[in-house]
Enzyme design. Structure first.
Site, PDB file in Angstrom:
ATOM      1  N   GLU A 169      47.606 -28.071 -15.068  1.00 18.94           N
ATOM      2  CA  GLU A 169      47.099 -26.729 -14.795  1.00 18.94           C
ATOM      3  C   GLU A 169      45.880 -26.727 -13.867  1.00 18.94           C
ATOM      4  OE1 GLU A 169      46.479 -22.901 -14.317  1.00 18.94           O
ATOM      5  OE2 GLU A 169      48.306 -23.802 -15.144  1.00 18.94           O
TER       6      GLU A 169
ATOM      7  N   ASP B  41       2.121  -8.889   5.131  1.00 17.64           N
ATOM      8  CA  ASP B  41       0.770  -9.391   4.903  1.00 17.64           C
ATOM      9  C   ASP B  41       0.759 -10.552   3.916  1.00 17.64           C
ATOM     10  OD1 ASP B  41       0.878  -8.350   2.321  1.00 17.64           O
ATOM     11  OD2 ASP B  41      -0.240  -6.533   2.814  1.00 17.64           O
TER      12      ASP B  41
ATOM     13  N   LYS C 298      -4.145 -11.188   5.957  1.00 15.42           N
ATOM     14  CA  LYS C 298      -5.604 -11.133   6.017  1.00 15.42           C
ATOM     15  C   LYS C 298      -6.185 -11.660   4.710  1.00 15.42           C
ATOM     16  CE  LYS C 298      -5.528  -6.841   8.704  1.00 15.42           C
ATOM     17  NZ  LYS C 298      -5.949  -5.420   8.702  1.00 15.42           N
TER      18      LYS C 298
ATOM     19  N   GLY D 178       1.581  -5.581   0.314  1.00 14.23           N
ATOM     20  CA  GLY D 178       1.525  -5.816  -1.121  1.00 14.23           C
ATOM     21  C   GLY D 178       1.105  -4.573  -1.883  1.00 14.23           C
ATOM     22  N   GLY D 179       1.656  -4.395  -3.072  1.00 13.03           N
ATOM     23  CA  GLY D 179       1.310  -3.225  -3.887  1.00 13.03           C
ATOM     24  C   GLY D 179       1.831  -1.948  -3.271  1.00 13.03           C
ATOM     25  N   ASP D 180       0.962  -0.948  -3.162  1.00 12.04           N
ATOM     26  CA  ASP D 180       1.324   0.325  -2.548  1.00 12.04           C
ATOM     27  C   ASP D 180       0.497   0.481  -1.262  1.00 12.04           C
ATOM     28  OD1 ASP D 180       2.549   3.266  -3.220  1.00 12.04           O
ATOM     29  OD2 ASP D 180       0.662   3.401  -2.119  1.00 12.04           O
TER      30      ASP D 180
ATOM     31  N   MET E 214     -10.075  -6.204  -5.289  1.00 10.85           N
ATOM     32  CA  MET E 214     -10.902  -7.052  -4.422  1.00 10.85           C
ATOM     33  C   MET E 214     -12.292  -7.238  -5.012  1.00 10.85           C
ATOM     34  SD  MET E 214      -9.610  -5.418  -0.791  1.00 10.85           S
ATOM     35  CE  MET E 214      -9.387  -3.755  -1.481  1.00 10.85           C
TER      36      MET E 214
ATOM     37  N   GLY F 163      -0.656 -11.000 -11.136  1.00 10.44           N
ATOM     38  CA  GLY F 163       0.010 -10.124 -12.102  1.00 10.44           C
ATOM     39  C   GLY F 163       1.475  -9.894 -11.790  1.00 10.44           C
TER      40      GLY F 163
END
Length: 461
Positions: free
Chosen positions: A22, A246, A268, A299-301, A381, A410
């Protein structure tokens, strides 16, 4: 990527199957409806006729000779005799073939992926031989969302490919044409078998194909976990021609983008601006004016300490069409991942997002307002100015014993959470030797972090 799936043309290819059980039959069935030449050897005996596919070649009831393997592209073996497998493997490789030994990855040059076969469209799911059942389950899930007539769409595209290339010499305009063709009525008609109507619709699109105006999408990549990308962000990423990203956008997020998109890194760090902001904006404008779909990935918003507002203004001033796709900002994601509620009925009736890095020559934060009670601070920051921030908050009236938390990386696999008191914030940061992006949280709710609760549990014990 631990395995690479290659697409091997089967026209004029020679495929050899060795075995009569098989497992060998399963490999045989893969190639019976292909243009490949299939040879079948069954030295361990042929299966009963009732189990043999009607279109299968007549099995040769012995092992192949060296000359019979000559020119073979792929050789599949399913035998119990280990010594014979090794001998035949040497013969097949000497003939230039790639060898697969069923259920014996250590003897194989490649593994067979779980295949979704739509004739012109073939999709493979591979686990490197480690979890074939998992690959099969994934294949079943994918099959459920693919139209049965997908092959018709690809077949029509193959028939028209040379015509499209001759009619639309501009590469970007040609790509736009195929996107419209595959995502519009033409593909639907082809999938339903209405080939003539589908061809007419594709030719109509071809007559109006032309270079399109470029566009910029300013997109929030979220905190780093690719599963926290919004659906819209994912769609825009997969349509992008150029991605300008970035430092805070990790590779797992970039991997969700289209593979052939051009990537431009403009990251940066404090005091280290690899590309000045005005040059980033000029780059965005130039790429859009070249007719590209540009994603400025941040990154983030982009509108929370991301300078997205400046870039939006620059695109509008340049007359470039621009759209904003928000992302999950770091304060929300880091707090949630660390178990820190930003507001709480008993402890925090307000939350403020604040940056510790004021614009050079700009207005300093209102520390008296930020030091108010029942108030959570999410400080962006803030690592470099942690000691100064703590001193200013305490001087403005915040209790030195106010809980604090540092969340580094995070939502990512290497997330780290450190907790303490406001009076020791500077020492906490300096002792942490932070290397990734970090947010500082100040307020009673910081005591709810998983790390702090673990400490309290140990003390209670």
């Amino acid at each position: 990527m631990r395995v690479f799936l290659a697409s091997i043309p089967l026209e004029a290819a020679k495929i050899v199957i060795i075995g009569g059980g098989e497992p060998a039959l399963a490999k045989l069935r893969l190639f019976l409806n292909t243009p490949a030449e299939v040879m079948w050897f069954a030295p361990d005996g042929a299966p009963p006729k009732i189990e043999t596919p009607l279109t299968a070649p007549e099995p040769v009831l012995r092992a192949p000779e060296a000359d019979e393997l000559a020119g073979a592209r792929l050789v599949f073996m399913a035998l119990d005799d280990a010594d014979e497998l090794v001998r035949l493997g040497h013969l097949a490789r000497a003939a230039g073939a790639q060898v697969n030994v069923v259920d014996k990855p250590h003897l194989s040059d490649f593994q067979t992926p779980a295949l979704i076969d739509r004739d012109e469209v073939v999709i493979g799911v591979a686990t490197g031989g480690s979890a074939p059942i998992l690959a099969r389950d994934i294949r079943t899930a994918i099959e459920g969302v693919l139209p049965a007539g997908l092959a018709n769409v690809a077949r029509l595209a193959r028939e028209l490919r040379d015509t499209v290339k001759a009619s639309v010499p501009d590469f970007m305009a040609r790509r736009r044409f195929w996107e419209k063709a595959f995502r519009g009525p033409a593909a639907t008609l082809a999938a339903e078998g209405r080939t003539a109507e589908a061809r007419r619709e594709m030719l109509r699109l071809l007559n109006v194909a032309a270079p399109e105006q470029g566009v910029v999408h300013i997109v929030g990549a979220g905190p780093g976990d690719p599963e926290l990308l919004t659906l819209k962000a994912l769609r825009v990423l997969q349509d992008a021609d150029v991605i300008i990203h970035d430092r805070l956008v990790p590779e797992p997020v970039l991997e969700r983008a289209r593979r052939d998109a051009k990537r431009l890194y403009v990251g940066k760090a404090r005091g280290e601006h690899s590309v000045p902001q005005d040059q980033i904006e000029a780059l965005m404008v130039a790429e859009a004016r070249a007719g590209h779909r540009v994603v400025r990935l941040k990154g983030g918003d982009p509108f929370v300490f991301g300078r997205g507002g400046e870039e939006l203004d620059a695109m509008r001033a340049a007359g470039v069409p621009v759209f904003v796709v928000p992302g999950v900002t770091a304060a929300l994601a880091c707090a949630a991942s660390a178990g820190i509620p930003l507001t709480h009925r008993d402890h925090a009736q307000a939350v403020t997002f604040v940056t510790a890095q004021a614009k050079p020559g700009g207005v300093e934060a209102d520390w008296t307002r930020l030091a108010g009670p029942n108030h959570t601070l999410a400080i962006y920051m803030g690592s470099d100015r942690a000691e100064e921030t703590a001193v200013r908050l305490i001087a403005a009236g915040r209790s030195p014993s106010t809980p604090v938390a540092i969340v580094e990386n995070g939502s990512r696999p290497d997330e780290r959470v450190l907790t303490g008191r406001l009076e020791g914030l500077g020492a906490l940061v300096s002792g942490a030797e932070l290397t990734g992006p970090a947010l500082l949280f100040v307020g009673e709710t910081a005591a709810f972090s998983a790390a702090q609760l673990d400490v309290r549990a140990e003390v209670a014990a």
